[in-house]
Design an enzyme around this catalytic site. Sequence first.
Site, mmCIF file in Angstrom:
data_model
loop_
_atom_site.group_PDB
_atom_site.id
_atom_site.type_symbol
_atom_site.label_atom_id
_atom_site.label_comp_id
_atom_site.label_asym_id
_atom_site.label_seq_id
_atom_site.Cartn_x
_atom_site.Cartn_y
_atom_site.Cartn_z
ATOM 1 N N ASP A 41 -5.851 -7.100 5.563
ATOM 2 C CA ASP A 41 -7.006 -6.529 4.855
ATOM 3 C C ASP A 41 -7.943 -7.660 4.413
ATOM 4 O O ASP A 41 -9.155 -7.645 4.664
ATOM 5 C CB ASP A 41 -6.457 -5.756 3.635
ATOM 6 C CG ASP A 41 -7.502 -4.898 2.965
ATOM 7 O OD1 ASP A 41 -8.664 -4.936 3.401
ATOM 8 O OD2 ASP A 41 -7.166 -4.200 1.992
ATOM 9 N N ASP A 68 -11.425 -9.348 6.580
ATOM 10 C CA ASP A 68 -12.730 -9.249 5.934
ATOM 11 C C ASP A 68 -13.370 -10.626 5.783
ATOM 12 O O ASP A 68 -14.592 -10.780 5.911
ATOM 13 C CB ASP A 68 -12.614 -8.574 4.559
ATOM 14 C CG ASP A 68 -12.944 -7.085 4.657
ATOM 15 O OD1 ASP A 68 -12.958 -6.562 5.785
ATOM 16 O OD2 ASP A 68 -13.198 -6.455 3.616
ATOM 17 N N ASP A 123 -1.965 -18.704 3.138
ATOM 18 C CA ASP A 123 -2.939 -19.562 2.454
ATOM 19 C C ASP A 123 -3.545 -20.569 3.428
ATOM 20 O O ASP A 123 -4.754 -20.828 3.413
ATOM 21 C CB ASP A 123 -2.324 -20.253 1.228
ATOM 22 C CG ASP A 123 -0.867 -20.616 1.410
ATOM 23 O OD1 ASP A 123 -0.275 -20.249 2.442
ATOM 24 O OD2 ASP A 123 -0.305 -21.287 0.525
ATOM 25 N N LYS A 160 4.006 -15.025 4.330
ATOM 26 C CA LYS A 160 4.192 -15.895 3.160
ATOM 27 C C LYS A 160 5.703 -16.107 3.017
ATOM 28 O O LYS A 160 6.321 -15.818 1.987
ATOM 29 C CB LYS A 160 3.570 -15.197 1.933
ATOM 30 C CG LYS A 160 3.504 -16.029 0.677
ATOM 31 C CD LYS A 160 2.485 -17.129 0.737
ATOM 32 C CE LYS A 160 2.513 -17.955 -0.552
ATOM 33 N NZ LYS A 160 1.795 -19.230 -0.421
ATOM 34 N N TYR A 194 0.833 -1.209 0.000
ATOM 35 C CA TYR A 194 0.000 0.000 0.000
ATOM 36 C C TYR A 194 0.866 1.257 0.000
ATOM 37 O O TYR A 194 0.437 2.310 -0.443
ATOM 38 C CB TYR A 194 -0.909 0.035 1.233
ATOM 39 C CG TYR A 194 -1.898 -1.108 1.268
ATOM 40 C CD1 TYR A 194 -1.463 -2.409 1.448
ATOM 41 C CD2 TYR A 194 -3.251 -0.879 1.113
ATOM 42 C CE1 TYR A 194 -2.353 -3.470 1.471
ATOM 43 C CE2 TYR A 194 -4.146 -1.934 1.142
ATOM 44 C CZ TYR A 194 -3.691 -3.219 1.322
ATOM 45 O OH TYR A 194 -4.569 -4.263 1.343
#
Length: 370
Positions: free
Chosen positions: A249, A253, A225, A193, A144
Amino acid sequence: MKKRIAVLPGDGIGEEVMSQALRVLEAIEDRFGHEFEKVHGLVGGAAFDRYGSHMPNETLDQAYNSDAILFGSVGGPVADMNLPKWKNCEANSILNLRKTFKFNANFRPVKIFPELQDISPLKAEVIQKGVDMVFVRELLGDCYFGEHKQFTENGKRFGTDQIIYDEDQVSSIAHVAFKASRNRRKKVTSVDKANVLDSSKLWRTVVTEVSKDYPDVQLEHMLVDNCAMQIIRDPSQFDVVVTTNMFGDILSDAAAVLPGSLGLLASASLNKDGFGLYEPPGGSAQDIAGTGTANPVAQILSVAMMLRYSFALEEEAAAIEQAVSAALSSGCRTRDIFTKSTSSESPTKLVNCEEMTDEVLSYLKRPALV
Ligand code: NAD
């Protein structure tokens, strides 16, 4: 205690749920003898109408001069998003506040209320193990804030986004997560990751180093994952989940769906000085705005988070949370969480935004019952 709070209801259901949450805050003032000065400010489309800006300086000044920010939601009818009033409304207001106040930590508790098992997409046997976790998302790093670029080479179009973290950003959020876990079940799951990304390898190394300061807290590492699967398969294993901006993020959600409605969740964004913004994670819900049917619980629980994280008023925060649970146990349901009860022992009752708050207040004002 005397504190000043910037109250920014925003658009859509923002004003409706905020006015109910303030009734709850006033009940806390009465019951515990606090004084909270509420400074109301405009933000989002509501501010654009008056000032031609989604985040006017007047509102920023109010926020600067407060001890905490209580935020509603912003954003207009999705079909009209290109009207100046709505264009980039969310980015210009909420992201502007995040940047201005350097909020680096986002807290998103996710809990399934036992009374609302039937509206969760999870199976009963999964819920019965207990779903009560908090996501701690880093907010100021990752792709971001790295370089974004599109370019053409040899006639082919490319797009790149740079993921970047420095060790201080990682250690800062790791400390936040470990400290938070000490008030809970003392387990931190760090999600990355690291099998692919160097930014994740650094993340894992630094989180492991920070964990040495918290020998009483259990640390586990999980690949993102796998975490996405585990959130659905067995969420009871999680207590505090700490992760990067982008993974947080998406994962938070996904987890937000588990309780059954966006109207049940609260969130907090805090900076390194402990200054915080508290808001429901949902938007302005234009599809139900003005109907009086919005669920006020998310905004009410945002007040509880503010009392806990900004003002260290644990007893007051717990009193609100218990009153919300009691109201749900009594069978009161706004439209988003309503299902007709099949049991005559625990009937459900469809209520509107104000009536739901009335029920919460009825428990909050009777301490012996909470
Ligand atoms: P939304 O979160 O506003 O609504 C999604 C669904 O959840 C809707 O069906 C809505 O009715 C329901 N819902 C949300 N909160 C509820 C509540 N308290 N009670 C009952 N039901 C509730 O998402 P959207 O419809 O995609 O977006 C509407 C606007 O909100 C857009 O302009 C979007 O950009 C903006 N938005 C703002 C924020 C924010 O202010 N932080 C966050 C997300 C979206």
